[in-house]
Write a protein that holds these residues in place. Sequence first.
Motif, PDB file in Angstrom:
ATOM      1  N   SER A 309       0.784  -1.272   0.127  1.00 22.98           N
ATOM      2  CA  SER A 309      -0.045   0.033   0.049  1.00 22.98           C
ATOM      3  C   SER A 309       0.947   1.167   0.023  1.00 22.98           C
ATOM      4  O   SER A 309       0.662   2.167  -0.916  1.00 22.98           O
ATOM      5  CB  SER A 309      -0.991   0.091   1.269  1.00 22.98           C
ATOM      6  N   GLY A 378      -3.786   0.066  -4.881  1.00 19.89           N
ATOM      7  CA  GLY A 378      -4.024   1.242  -4.218  1.00 19.89           C
ATOM      8  C   GLY A 378      -5.690   1.137  -3.958  1.00 19.89           C
ATOM      9  O   GLY A 378      -6.149   2.018  -3.361  1.00 19.89           O
ATOM     10  N   GLY A 381      -8.588   1.588  -0.398  1.00 22.56           N
ATOM     11  CA  GLY A 381      -7.568   1.966   0.646  1.00 22.56           C
ATOM     12  C   GLY A 381      -8.280   2.203   1.859  1.00 22.56           C
ATOM     13  O   GLY A 381      -7.550   2.169   3.033  1.00 22.56           O
ATOM     14  N   LYS A 384      -8.233  -0.972   3.744  1.00 22.15           N
ATOM     15  CA  LYS A 384      -6.978  -1.700   3.797  1.00 22.15           C
ATOM     16  C   LYS A 384      -5.905  -1.026   4.726  1.00 22.15           C
ATOM     17  O   LYS A 384      -5.416  -1.656   5.556  1.00 22.15           O
ATOM     18  CB  LYS A 384      -6.211  -1.599   2.354  1.00 22.15           C
ATOM     19  N   TRP A 413      -1.477   8.326   1.145  1.00 22.99           N
ATOM     20  CA  TRP A 413      -2.916   7.946   1.051  1.00 22.99           C
ATOM     21  C   TRP A 413      -3.850   9.280   0.805  1.00 22.99           C
ATOM     22  O   TRP A 413      -4.648   9.536   0.276  1.00 22.99           O
ATOM     23  CB  TRP A 413      -3.178   7.249   2.293  1.00 22.99           C
TER      24      TRP A 413
END
Length: 481
Positions: A309, A378, A381, A384, A413
């Motif tokens: 990630s 991605g 997200g 995750k 992010w």
Amino acid sequence: MSGNGLPPLSRTTLTGLAPEQRPVVDAAQLRTRVVHFGLGAFHRAHQAVYTENAAALSGEPWGITAVAPRSAETVRALRAQDCLYSLSERRPEGPRTRVVGSVVDALAMGPDAKAVDALLADPEVTVVTLTVTEKGYQRLASTGGLDHAAVAADLVADPAGPLTTVIGRLAAGLAARMRAGAAPITVVSCDNMAGNGAVLSRIVREFVGASDWPDRDRILDRIAETVAFPATVVDRIVPATGAADRAVAATALGAHDELAVTAEPYRQWILEDSFAAPRPPWELDGALFVRDVTPYQLTKLRLLNGSHSALAYLGLAAGHTTIAGTMAADWGERLIRALCAEVAPTLPAGGPDPAAYGDDLVVRFRNPAMRHALRQIGSDGSLKITERWLPALRTLRATGTAAPVLELALAAWVFGTRPPSAVTDPAADALAACWDGSRRPVETVRALLRAVDAQDLADDTTLTTAVTERLPALQAGRIEI
């Protein structure tokens, strides 16, 4: 014939393949003893391979019926190919392609509801596996429990009819099995969540408990007695299949495979040794059965998935498109090693050595044959990062330990949620709303953390300030580790 003039992959075309390209089992000799929810590429490149090899090595007829929660088209395509598909391992020296034959049937969860329930009630079926991603569990990020609103329609629907969620279908199927007095069964989550077995057990029980079934209490008692939910750790990088991958498979096989999958050579499967019923002897193909998977699970979630990630969001900010391309940047390897070192103190004893694990990740992520798209990694997200980063971040902050790499990843992010975002997310609207133009950057960071139910981190001024201070460099495409 397909559009490229090649015949479709089928049992007929197998005869023209080299022995090493054919399935290691004869599908005609297999029976459905495993039901799998989720007909995606990962299952086909991971559990289906282990099951095929276990059947071949043991001589036992372990076949899989795969259930697609949404895509009836995938079911039709697989059936058209006699449930065969190819797997191409992307090796540095070149691809290696073979056909997998452990899937013996495919069903669409809605249209084939009665057939799915019949299998779940069949004493011959002793294992159910799932790869439905984190969002398929319909749980609240705030509590980890069942999101009743997300399954409201299934709770009031006829359990014998089509249901819209995997959790609803699984719960209804297990209830039918309990009512029939069928043999014990094991339900195995193969999704990337900490304590995935306990998560699935809780969600299924809460669904049954929230139903209006008059015998729900008896069903819950029977589930407690006869259904096991072991925890597992699955590991294999499986990129999304593109036209080039299908072309590689077609060249190798002399046949068109609509459902070709690709994967890295590496694969791993660790399972809690707490099954309630017979299972495929996956250990014959290298699977590891242990008393407690937690050290392995957290290592994988926080180091491999966490690194994945981080590479995805930082790579996208720097203008890259793939993991291998990101690793070629001068900061790629440094990011992996620094993240592993930073997160290592949050991992329990008894798992892999974090430094050695990081060494393996560098090798795997650098594989030039892999073209794993950052946008794919991605995606989702908001779900995750709550598993991969935030628990470790909380642990480090609670002990007063610096976490600059996780702060950088979190900033990436945040940067990637700006509308229009390059990645898909089930909370896309809520995330986009955090960028309303009236907030200061630090307030946007706090709003985004609240949107993923991380109110405690949103209230941490030191953290939100540190994340906000990283944003200008990311805006300029600079990755500063």
